[in-house]
Design a protein around this motif. Structure first.
Motif, PDB file in Angstrom:
ATOM      1  N   ASN A   2       0.799  -1.224   0.000  1.00 52.60           N
ATOM      2  CA  ASN A   2       0.000   0.000   0.000  1.00 52.60           C
ATOM      3  C   ASN A   2       0.835   1.279   0.000  1.00 52.60           C
ATOM      4  O   ASN A   2       0.452   2.242   0.605  1.00 52.60           O
ATOM      5  N   GLN A   3       1.960   1.261  -0.676  1.00 55.40           N
ATOM      6  CA  GLN A   3       2.875   2.407  -0.763  1.00 55.40           C
ATOM      7  C   GLN A   3       3.330   2.912   0.603  1.00 55.40           C
ATOM      8  O   GLN A   3       3.536   4.115   0.795  1.00 55.40           O
TER       9      GLN A   3
ATOM     10  N   THR B 187      -6.672  -4.746   2.311  1.00 59.40           N
ATOM     11  CA  THR B 187      -6.775  -5.280   0.963  1.00 59.40           C
ATOM     12  C   THR B 187      -6.379  -6.740   1.009  1.00 59.40           C
ATOM     13  O   THR B 187      -5.294  -7.073   1.506  1.00 59.40           O
TER      14      THR B 187
ATOM     15  N   ALA C 272      -3.476  -0.876   5.981  1.00 63.84           N
ATOM     16  CA  ALA C 272      -2.945   0.486   5.936  1.00 63.84           C
ATOM     17  C   ALA C 272      -3.951   1.374   6.654  1.00 63.84           C
ATOM     18  O   ALA C 272      -5.005   1.677   6.111  1.00 63.84           O
TER      19      ALA C 272
ATOM     20  N   ASN D 208      -7.826   0.703   6.464  1.00 67.22           N
ATOM     21  CA  ASN D 208      -8.135   0.000   5.219  1.00 67.22           C
ATOM     22  C   ASN D 208      -7.402  -1.338   5.151  1.00 67.22           C
ATOM     23  O   ASN D 208      -6.285  -1.473   5.639  1.00 67.22           O
TER      24      ASN D 208
END
Length: 144
Positions: free
Chosen positions: A2-3, A66, A61, A64
């Motif tokens: 997530n960067q 994923t 993150a 959030n």
């Protein structure tokens, strides 16, 4: 994924290199660790996670999450890189993303390629290939 930087770096920055509307973007996260052995340890942890997460994992993150369905090791662009592809399913459509982590001294560069337009569109699968040119260009700057 997530960067976000891995572990607890001294400093970090994230930038993107896009291929244009509707195509893959590569996010580049640079993180500096003190001492350099810490960067090496973080890269070793990534390699271990790739080996252990073949059946997928959930990235978090903030609030959030994923879910990724699978993880498969790949050959990296750079020598000593830890590279892998992961798949995720969004609204019934499968997307393939590519990640490569490379250490230069006390800096860890993580490259993450994703086609966010295809994911948002939700009607077509995507395979966001890693841009070898982006990896080589950034790594040459780190080595200089």
């Amino acid at each position: 994924m997530n960067q976000l930087p891995l572990g607890e770096p001294q400093a970090d920055v994230t930038r993107s290199a896009g291929s244009g509307y509707g195509k893959a973007s590569t996010y580049i996260t640079l993180a500096s660790y003190e001492p350099a052995a810490k960067a090496e340890s973080v890269l070793d942890e990534v390699a271990k996670a790739v080996a252990e997460c073949g059946d997928g994992f959930t990235a978090k993150a903030g609030k959030n999450t994923t879910a990724y369905d699978s993880v498969t090791a790949e050959k990296g662009t750079a020598a000593g890189a830890v590279a892998f592809r992961s798949t995720m399913t969004f609204q019934g459509v499968t997307h393939t993303l590519h990640t490569e982590a490379v250490r230069t001294g006390d800096v860890l560069a993580v490259y993450f390629s994703v086609n966010g337009f295809a994911i948002a569109d939700s009607t077509r699968p995507s395979d966001a290939k890693m841009s070898a040119n982006v990896v080589r260009a950034q790594n040459s700057k780190l080595a200089a």
